[in-house]
Design a protein around this motif. Structure first.
Motif, PDB file in Angstrom:
ATOM      1  N   UNK A 110       8.756   1.973 -12.801  1.00  0.00           N
ATOM      2  CA  UNK A 110       9.630   1.917 -11.618  1.00  0.00           C
ATOM      3  C   UNK A 110       9.327   0.650 -10.828  1.00  0.00           C
ATOM      4  N   UNK A 111      10.264   0.258  -9.963  1.00  0.00           N
ATOM      5  CA  UNK A 111       9.913  -0.852  -9.082  1.00  0.00           C
ATOM      6  C   UNK A 111      10.277  -0.558  -7.632  1.00  0.00           C
ATOM      7  N   UNK A 112       9.505  -1.145  -6.745  1.00  0.00           N
ATOM      8  CA  UNK A 112       9.618  -0.877  -5.310  1.00  0.00           C
ATOM      9  C   UNK A 112       9.526  -2.187  -4.539  1.00  0.00           C
ATOM     10  N   UNK A 113      10.220  -2.234  -3.378  1.00  0.00           N
ATOM     11  CA  UNK A 113      10.081  -3.402  -2.504  1.00  0.00           C
ATOM     12  C   UNK A 113       8.789  -3.268  -1.707  1.00  0.00           C
ATOM     13  N   UNK A 114       8.250  -4.393  -1.195  1.00  0.00           N
ATOM     14  CA  UNK A 114       7.028  -4.288  -0.372  1.00  0.00           C
ATOM     15  C   UNK A 114       7.177  -3.320   0.811  1.00  0.00           C
ATOM     16  N   UNK A 115       8.318  -3.310   1.535  1.00  0.00           N
ATOM     17  CA  UNK A 115       8.414  -2.312   2.615  1.00  0.00           C
ATOM     18  C   UNK A 115       8.324  -0.871   2.109  1.00  0.00           C
ATOM     19  N   UNK A 116       8.860  -0.592   0.918  1.00  0.00           N
ATOM     20  CA  UNK A 116       8.763   0.767   0.390  1.00  0.00           C
ATOM     21  C   UNK A 116       7.307   1.124   0.086  1.00  0.00           C
ATOM     22  N   UNK A 117       6.590   0.159  -0.493  1.00  0.00           N
ATOM     23  CA  UNK A 117       5.193   0.439  -0.832  1.00  0.00           C
ATOM     24  C   UNK A 117       4.383   0.656   0.454  1.00  0.00           C
ATOM     25  N   UNK A 118       4.636  -0.204   1.459  1.00  0.00           N
ATOM     26  CA  UNK A 118       3.963  -0.012   2.744  1.00  0.00           C
ATOM     27  C   UNK A 118       4.343   1.333   3.355  1.00  0.00           C
ATOM     28  N   UNK A 119       5.589   1.751   3.128  1.00  0.00           N
ATOM     29  CA  UNK A 119       6.050   3.029   3.684  1.00  0.00           C
ATOM     30  C   UNK A 119       5.263   4.195   3.080  1.00  0.00           C
ATOM     31  N   UNK A 120       4.859   4.068   1.817  1.00  0.00           N
ATOM     32  CA  UNK A 120       4.054   5.133   1.210  1.00  0.00           C
ATOM     33  C   UNK A 120       2.715   5.261   1.946  1.00  0.00           C
ATOM     34  N   UNK A 121       2.146   4.115   2.322  1.00  0.00           N
ATOM     35  CA  UNK A 121       0.883   4.142   3.077  1.00  0.00           C
ATOM     36  C   UNK A 121       1.122   4.762   4.455  1.00  0.00           C
ATOM     37  N   UNK A 122       2.210   4.334   5.106  1.00  0.00           N
ATOM     38  CA  UNK A 122       2.525   4.863   6.438  1.00  0.00           C
ATOM     39  C   UNK A 122       2.757   6.371   6.382  1.00  0.00           C
ATOM     40  N   UNK A 123       3.437   6.801   5.318  1.00  0.00           N
ATOM     41  CA  UNK A 123       3.724   8.221   5.162  1.00  0.00           C
ATOM     42  C   UNK A 123       2.426   9.034   5.048  1.00  0.00           C
ATOM     43  N   UNK A 124       1.454   8.447   4.330  1.00  0.00           N
ATOM     44  CA  UNK A 124       0.157   9.122   4.193  1.00  0.00           C
ATOM     45  C   UNK A 124      -0.514   9.242   5.571  1.00  0.00           C
ATOM     46  N   UNK A 125      -0.457   8.155   6.345  1.00  0.00           N
ATOM     47  CA  UNK A 125      -1.067   8.170   7.680  1.00  0.00           C
ATOM     48  C   UNK A 125      -0.359   9.184   8.570  1.00  0.00           C
ATOM     49  N   UNK A 126       0.958   9.211   8.434  1.00  0.00           N
ATOM     50  CA  UNK A 126       1.737  10.147   9.227  1.00  0.00           C
ATOM     51  C   UNK A 126       1.326  11.581   8.882  1.00  0.00           C
ATOM     52  N   UNK A 127       1.146  11.835   7.583  1.00  0.00           N
ATOM     53  CA  UNK A 127       0.737  13.172   7.152  1.00  0.00           C
ATOM     54  C   UNK A 127      -0.643  13.529   7.698  1.00  0.00           C
ATOM     55  N   UNK A 128      -1.535  12.521   7.659  1.00  0.00           N
ATOM     56  CA  UNK A 128      -2.878  12.774   8.204  1.00  0.00           C
ATOM     57  C   UNK A 128      -2.788  13.183   9.674  1.00  0.00           C
TER      58      UNK A 128
END
Lengths: 634, 255
Positions: A110-128
């Motif tokens: 699969x491929x992702x844009x840098x904002x999408x990849x950063x969003x995965x990190x943000x989503x993890x922080x949000x979940x925390x």
């Protein structure tokens, strides 16, 4: 009502953190593993699920083609900007990438844009954070390097939106750090913040005055940090391995990642020890062994550390200050743990820098302070106000490819400029404007932000239209443009084409798609959708009970439906979408005859000469089958 | 310095405008309401009026800074993070105006240029329009050599030419470099001295404004105004000319 929680997020090159102000103190919110730091590493596991942080780090070594780190370096950049990065980092770009397009990084297939990849990190922080509060989190303040340009800032904001967060403010990292320090020690004076992180370097000089944090000057390099030291060490070690053991492991991604890990550990250890032993097992049973002394390490890292000197000097010059006039120096970023960096800062400012707050956490803590201020403030923050600047000059391309600067660097934001344009040809109805950011004289040497077309200019002789264009940099450092043709008073239409940005539509789509990659989110979405459907069928049933059709059912039928109803109500309290679905299906089955009877009575009452509205079919048939159940593909 | 401080105007924010606040209906100041503190819709204004200042050139830096901080507390978007989108938009407009105004007024040269522009002066030598025109037509931008510098500039240009030649040949002429350093020091001193001259024009200008404010406007003949204005324009042109000379010398001296 519970107060809406706004979190502060440090979205770092190497590590990311989420913090919150509890009472009058900002605290970092730990993850499930108890760790405050979430490594900014994202991987796509073989089951097609995204993993973030420490679990993703394992993939870096085991399946390097399914993981990515340091993606912050690619935010807001185009294919032609990243040649240097591609040589040093194992980024795998999508093969069909076109110049001018937003980058896409491959993770597995699969491929992702840098904002999408950063969003995965943000989503993890949000979940925390949600786990910590036991309540949803929807708003955040996110920090960015002070020297980030418009495109990099916009990309960060997009990442927030993709992660389902409303980004209330982008705060510059060194400024955020000063807020965290300022909260501790309410002092007036001049402060310099030296922020050397994993991938970026910033220097900011601030004036503190009764709670006002006024940035006077900022400078930096958005591609200078601990990463660069790591890459240099890796390159040296790879040469060394080839020279010493006669094996070239450069193309063995797994070994390179192991080497990287070992060297980073060595680098960290050398901040507190005089020497470390490096040992690495190579394919074919060979061993690479070296003892690295701190002196040797410093000698190797010196050229990189020295690159911070010129931004520091430029910032001082822009602030019109001598080093002696700086009252306090604050160190931020993991790389400032390196003793040589501390020594250099001491030499540059002729004073001992502050290191009281954890350099990894201070930016996130400051973001939490700003979040608190934006949320309406508290006793601790009520006098605090941040006045930040734009780090880069904004200009427009003039004749001959030169840049006419319209907002100078270090202008306090929000800042604006108004420019006038006209046409060069009779009847011309549009004018193209090229907006740039940077300090260089020629347009081609600066960062292209956007090309605007001013359209809808009324046809007039050349040079007669007078189009007023207003450029406004907001408190996030993001540019807004508006235009008006003054002779006719007509608003000229502007179509903004950000040079390497995502359109709003793309961001929205990414937000929806992102659900599918996170197992937890996907399950949650299924539960929510099943519950919605259950509610629809239950309220339809309630309505059906009040009508004559209900009475036409046998008492057995009515009892059965009642049982199914209770079962559904019970099961929908739980987070198991499959049993909710099963209960919905059962109730659907049980109410088929009721639905048929209701349809009949609706039709017959309509036939009895009543109008359509009076027949109570206004909102569609009030039957338990309003629409087909949603299909899920899992 | 102290002489100018004596008649520097101090800034007082919050002078009522006679307009009503949209939120509480009380009389309000230009950018925010003095009664309820809310931001007001932006209205056309110049930077001096925005700070409640008359168009005078001696401005007390300390009180301008205090006013800037006070108004920032009233207008900054952070204060309106939870307000209606209307107020957020006004706050964005008003605080950008505040920042633009402060940036211009706190810098003595930018302040002077801004006032002169308000008075209808277009800076031929420096304006972007002039630069664009010069580029378009391929002509050298018109830079009039200030008469008192004529002789010096003539000699300096010869020295610069020689120094550039030396540089090209890789030769070093210590004596010439020394002379250039000396010239640079003289120019820098002249440049610094201009500030004092400018301040004396400020005083002249402000005195005219005071007289105009005190009596009817006929008390000040237009001639008097334009004479001070021309002196300031001339000074600013000289200043930019000298600055360019210093830059040329620096370019040659830096290896």
């Amino acid at each position: 009502m519970a107060q809406e929680r706004i979190v502060g997020i440090d979205l770092g090159t190497t590590n990311s953190l989420v913090a919150y102000m509890e009472g009058d103190k900002p605290i970092v919110i730990p993850g499930e593993d108890g760790s405050n730091l979430v490594p900014s590493v994202v991987a796509l596991d073989p089951q097609g699920q995204i993993v973030v942080g420490n679990p993703a780090r394992r993939h870096l070594i085991e399946t390097p083609d399914r993981a990515v780190y340091s993606v912050k370096r690619l935010m807001g950049r185009g294919l032609e900007d990243v040649h240097q990065e591609l040589k040093l980092f194992p980024f795998r770009l999508a093969e069909d990438l076109q110049p001018g397009e937003v980058l896409r990084i491959k993770l597995g297939d699969k491929d992702f844009t840098p904002p999408e990849i950063s969003a995965f990190v943000l989503r993890q922080l949000r979940r925390n954070a949600e786990r910590y509060f036991g309540a949803p989190v929807k708003k955040a303040v996110i920090t960015v390097p002070a020297y980030f340009n418009d495109a990099q800032r916009q990309a960060t904001k997009d990442a927030g939106r993709i992660a389902g967060l409303e980004v209330l403010r982008l705060v510059n990292e060194p400024t955020a750090a000063s807020l965290a320090y300022g909260l501790d020690q309410k002092k007036n004076g001049t402060v310099a913040v030296y922020d050397l992180g994993g991938g970026t370097f910033d220097i900011s000089i601030l004036k503190l005055h009764d709670g006002i944090f006024e940035v006077i000057a900022t400078n930096g390099d958005t591609h200078l940090g601990g990463d660069d030291i790591d890459n240099l060490l890796i390159a040296i070690a790879l040469d060394d391995i080839e020279g010493d053991l006669k094996v070239d492991v450069r193309h063995n991604a797994e070994v390179v990642q192991q080497l990287r890990k070992a060297l980073i550990e060595a680098k960290i250890a050398l901040s507190s020890r005089d020497s470390v032993d490096l040992e690495l097992e190579l394919p074919g049973g060979k061993h690479y062994q070296r003892t690295i002394s701190r002196a040797l390490f410093e000698q190797m890292a010196e050229p990189i550390i020295q690159r911070t000197v010129s931004p520091v000097k430029q910032a001082l010059k822009d602030a019109q200050l001598q080093p002696e006039q700086i009252d306090e120096v604050v160190l931020v970023g993991g790389s400032t743990r390196i003793p040589r960096v501390r020594q250099l800062v001491g030499e540059l400012f002729k004073r001992e820098p502050h290191t009281e707050l954890n350099p990894d956490e201070v930016v996130a803590l400051g973001a939490a302070v700003q979040a608190n201020i934006l949320g309406g403030g508290s006793e601790a923050t009520k006098d605090m106000l941040l006045l930040d600047v734009t780090p880069l000059s904004l200009g427009i391309e003039a004749l001959g490819g030169v840049v006419a600067k319209i907002i100078h660097r270090n202008s306090t934001v929000p800042a604006s400029a108004t420019e006038h344009f006209t046409t060069g040809v009779e009847g011309q109805t549009s004018v193209a404007i090229h907006v740039l950011q940077g300090e260089r004289e020629l347009a081609k040497d600066n960062r292209s932000l956007a090309r605007f077309d001013l359209k809808g200019i009324p046809p007039m002789p050349a040079g007669i239209p007078r189009i007023e264009v207003r450029f406004l940099i907001d408190a996030n450092g993001i540019l807004h443009v508006s235009a008006r043709e003054q002779r006719s008073g007509k608003e000229a239409e502007i179509s903004v084409q950000p040079s390497y940005g995502l359109t709003d539509e793309q961001v929205e789509n990414m937000l929806l798609e992102s659900f599918d990659y996170a197992e937890e989110d996907f399950r949650q979405r299924q539960v929510i959708e099943a519950r919605n459907e259950a509610n629809t069928i239950l309220s339809a049933l309630e309505k059906g009970r009040t009508g004559p059709a209900w009475e036409q059912l046998t008492s057995d039928e009515r009892e059965k439906v009642a049982k199914q109803e209770t079962a559904l109500k019970e099961v929908m309290q739980r987070d198991d979408y499959q049993s909710i679905r099963a209960a919905i299906d059962a109730l659907n089955q049980g109410t088929t005859r009721l639905a048929e009877l209701m349809m009949d009575s609706a039709v017959s009452s309509a036939l009895k000469g009543k109008t359509f509205e009076q027949a109570d079919v206004g909102e569609g048939p009030a039957a338990p089958h309003p629409f087909a159940p949603a299909e899920f593909k899992s | 310095m102290s002489a100018t401080h004596n008649h520097s105007q101090t800034v007082q924010i919050g002078a009522p405008t006679g307009e009503q606040c949209w939120s509480c209906g009380d009389m309000r100041a230009a950018a925010f309401c003095t009664a309820c503190g809310r931001v007001q819709p932006p209205a056309p204004t110049d930077f001096f009026s925005f700070f409640g200042l008359p168009r005078k050139l001696n401005v007390d830096a300390g009180s301008l800074e205090r006013a800037f901080y006070q108004m920032s507390r009233k207008l900054h978007p952070d204060v309106y993070a939870n307000a209606s989108s209307k107020e957020q938009e006004w706050s964005l407009q008003q605080s950008s105006l505040l920042n633009d105004a402060y940036r211009t007024l706190k810098d003595p040269i930018a302040r002077t240029e801004y006032l002169l522009k308000l008075e209808g002066v277009e800076f031929e030598g420096q304006s972007k329009a002039a630069t664009d025109r010069a580029r378009e037509t391929g002509t050298q931008k018109k830079q009039v050599v200030p008469p008192e510098l004529l002789e010096e500039v003539f000699e300096l240009n010869m020295q610069l030419e020689e120094a550039r030649m030396n540089k090209k040949m890789g030769e070093v002429d210590e004596a010439l470099s020394g002379e250039l350093e000396e010239t640079k020091k003289n120019l820098q001193a002249k440049y610094d001295g201009l500030m004092e001259e400018l301040e004396s024009y400020w005083n002249e200008w402000d005195a005219i404004e005071d007289r105009a404010a005190a009596g009817d406007s006929d008390a000040v003949p237009d001639q008097e105004r334009s004479s001070v204005r021309d002196k300031m324009v001339d000074l600013l042109n000289r200043r930019s000319y000298i600055r360019n000379l210093v830059r040329d010398v620096n370019e040659v001296l830096e290896s």
